[in-house]
Enzyme design. Structure first.
Site, PDB file in Angstrom:
ATOM      1  N   GLU A  69       0.846  -1.209   0.000  1.00 12.85           N
ATOM      2  CA  GLU A  69       0.000   0.000   0.000  1.00 12.85           C
ATOM      3  C   GLU A  69       0.880   1.257   0.000  1.00 12.85           C
ATOM      4  OE1 GLU A  69      -2.529   0.727   3.562  1.00 12.85           O
ATOM      5  OE2 GLU A  69      -1.760   2.739   3.185  1.00 12.85           O
ATOM      6  N   HIS A  70       1.930   1.242   0.808  1.00 17.38           N
ATOM      7  CA  HIS A  70       2.871   2.380   0.815  1.00 17.38           C
ATOM      8  C   HIS A  70       3.506   2.574  -0.560  1.00 17.38           C
ATOM      9  CE1 HIS A  70       3.813   3.515   5.179  1.00 17.38           C
ATOM     10  NE2 HIS A  70       2.779   2.699   5.254  1.00 17.38           N
ATOM     11  N   GLU A 146       7.088   3.277  11.436  1.00 18.03           N
ATOM     12  CA  GLU A 146       5.651   3.338  11.721  1.00 18.03           C
ATOM     13  C   GLU A 146       5.270   2.259  12.723  1.00 18.03           C
ATOM     14  OE1 GLU A 146       3.164   2.880   8.258  1.00 18.03           O
ATOM     15  OE2 GLU A 146       1.364   2.578   9.464  1.00 18.03           O
TER      16      GLU A 146
END
Length: 438
Positions: A69-70, A146
């Protein structure tokens, strides 16, 4: 609150069939498209959902869906790295993405006359993502950071992660969506490329468009952009079924923190199982605002907890957990808080809630659901969620199920699922600063 409840009571008999006005289309390559016209404001939301999440990952590759997704914002030959979001913003829109246990979703909300930009950008990155090796390594550090911030350095989130991994023995829900740190650290460009080629294809995706659009016009543009893409032929993975839990599981996590925290989880079915409505009403009775049982009894009257509640969403493809949680108030014992939470369950198991209490909870659930229709983003999200769960038309049976719940149903599901043998308990044991390193 009284005004709100009266308003909802008036709305209930005439609440719309939520699937009405939604048009469904299919392209020859397997891409499904849902279009919901809403012309109240000149805006539109475009969402593309891929049927892949952490549930579909294999051991040693946890977090691959989230990492990809990143990377989906790192560019194609047509639109370079970091161009995607800048283009959307330049056109006055917003965009983002999310990865869950069951799906990965990308969206943009734009002025309706600019929604063609979404079709251009999303069709391009469905098949043309670059996945540069240097960008992959750089983004791997971003994802690891993250993870540190959201889980490793957050005591309550760290407990939740270990708690879920304890509750589930074999089902892939035991793995965190963001992935284990050792797995993330091992990812290479080829891991992402294989995942991308396998799951990012028209026959493993669907599009939801909600807003000020004409279905026939938007479909012409979607067909032109996506119609020539080839199927991937991806097959539904075999997912291990979670065996019946036959005894309480318990973990303690010792970590630097200010106050102790407790989590209790019970294995429960998800929507559209027939018991999901009763479980959702039970959750709302326990934790639906400041007049709910847990807030009134544990926080306001006994002052046992700084915060506490219950949670059941039921919006998972496979059975997940009914949760109870709380942070002990300063000077109070976490064991007393745990006992008080289970006592609230026992009260309902022994005596069903009143008709008035059940009706109030049903009104709260229905109000939240219907008011969500005011947002184009939420409209599209609701359609997408139900499509993932088995079909977007299930959106109509959701409220029907809630409306049918009786006090005896709430008592029955509490007796059936919220048992000691079906329970997992996680306790955060706070350590003073530096104590954990000794």
């Amino acid at each position: 609150m009284m005004i709100l409840l009266l308003t909802v009571a008036i709305l209930l008999p005439v609440s719309p069939v939520l699937s009405a006005g939604v048009e469904e289309y299919h392209l020859d390559n397997g891409l499904k498209v849902l279009v919901s016209e809403d012309h109240k404001v000149p805006l539109a939301t475009f969402q593309i959902w891929y049927r892949v999440g952490s549930r579909d990952e294999v051991s040693g590759k946890s977090g691959l869906s989230h990492f990809l997704e990143h990377m989906m914002f790192k560019g194609t030959p047509k639109y370079g790295s970091k161009v995607f979001s800048k283009l959307v913003q330049r056109n006055g829109g917003v965009d983002n993405a999310m990865t869950s246990k069951d799906y990965t979703m990308y969206f943009q909300t734009l002025a309706s006359d600019r929604i063609g930009l979404s079709i251009d950008l999303e069709s391009d990155r469905m098949i043309n993502l670059i996945l540069d090796p240097k960008e992959t390594l750089a983004e791997r550090d971003v994802v690891m950071e993250e993870r540190r911030l959201r889980y490793d350095d957050d005591p309550q989130n760290a407990l939740y992660e270990e708690f879920v991994a304890t509750a589930f023995m074999s089902h892939p829900y035991r793995r965190p969506v963001i992935g284990w740190m050792s797995d993330i650290r091992s990812f290479q460009r080829d891991d992402l490329y294989s995942h991308y080629k396998k799951y990012y294809a028209p026959d493993n995706a669907f599009i939801v468009v909600a807003g000020d659009v004409r279905a026939d016009e938007i479909m012409r543009k979607i067909k032109a952009a996506f119609g020539d893409m080839k199927k991937s032929g991806v097959q539904e993975p075999t997912v291990s079924q979670e065996p019946v839990q036959r005894g309480e599981k318990r973990i303690n996590l010792k970590k630097e923190a200010e106050l102790p925290y407790v989590l209790l989880g019970y294995h429960t079915p998800s929507f559209p199982h027939g018991d999901s409505s009763g479980l959702e009403v039970l959750s709302t009775i326990l934790s639906g605002g400041k007049s709910s049982r847990i807030y009134r009894e544990l926080i306001y009257e006994k002052k046992l907890a700084l915060n506490a509640g219950a949670d059941y969403s039921g919006m998972d493809r496979d059975p997940f957990l009914f949760l109870l949680w709380g942070t002990a108030a300063p000077g109070r014992e976490i064991s007393d808080l745990e006992q008080a939470l289970t006592a609230e369950i026992e009260k309902i198991k022994n005596n069903p809630p009143s008709e008035k209490e059940v009706q109030k909870a049903k009104n709260q659930i229905e109000a939240s659901f219907i008011f969500g229709q005011d947002s184009l983003y939420r409209q599209a999200m609701q359609l997408g969620m139900f499509e993932v769960l088995g079909g977007w038309k299930l959106i109509d049976s959701y409220l029907e199920g809630i409306r049918k719940v009786k006090p005896a149903d709430v008592q029955r599901v509490a007796q059936k699922y919220l048992t000691e043998d079906n329970r997992t308990v996680g306790v955060l044991v706070p350590l003073k600063e530096g104590e954990s390193e000794k």
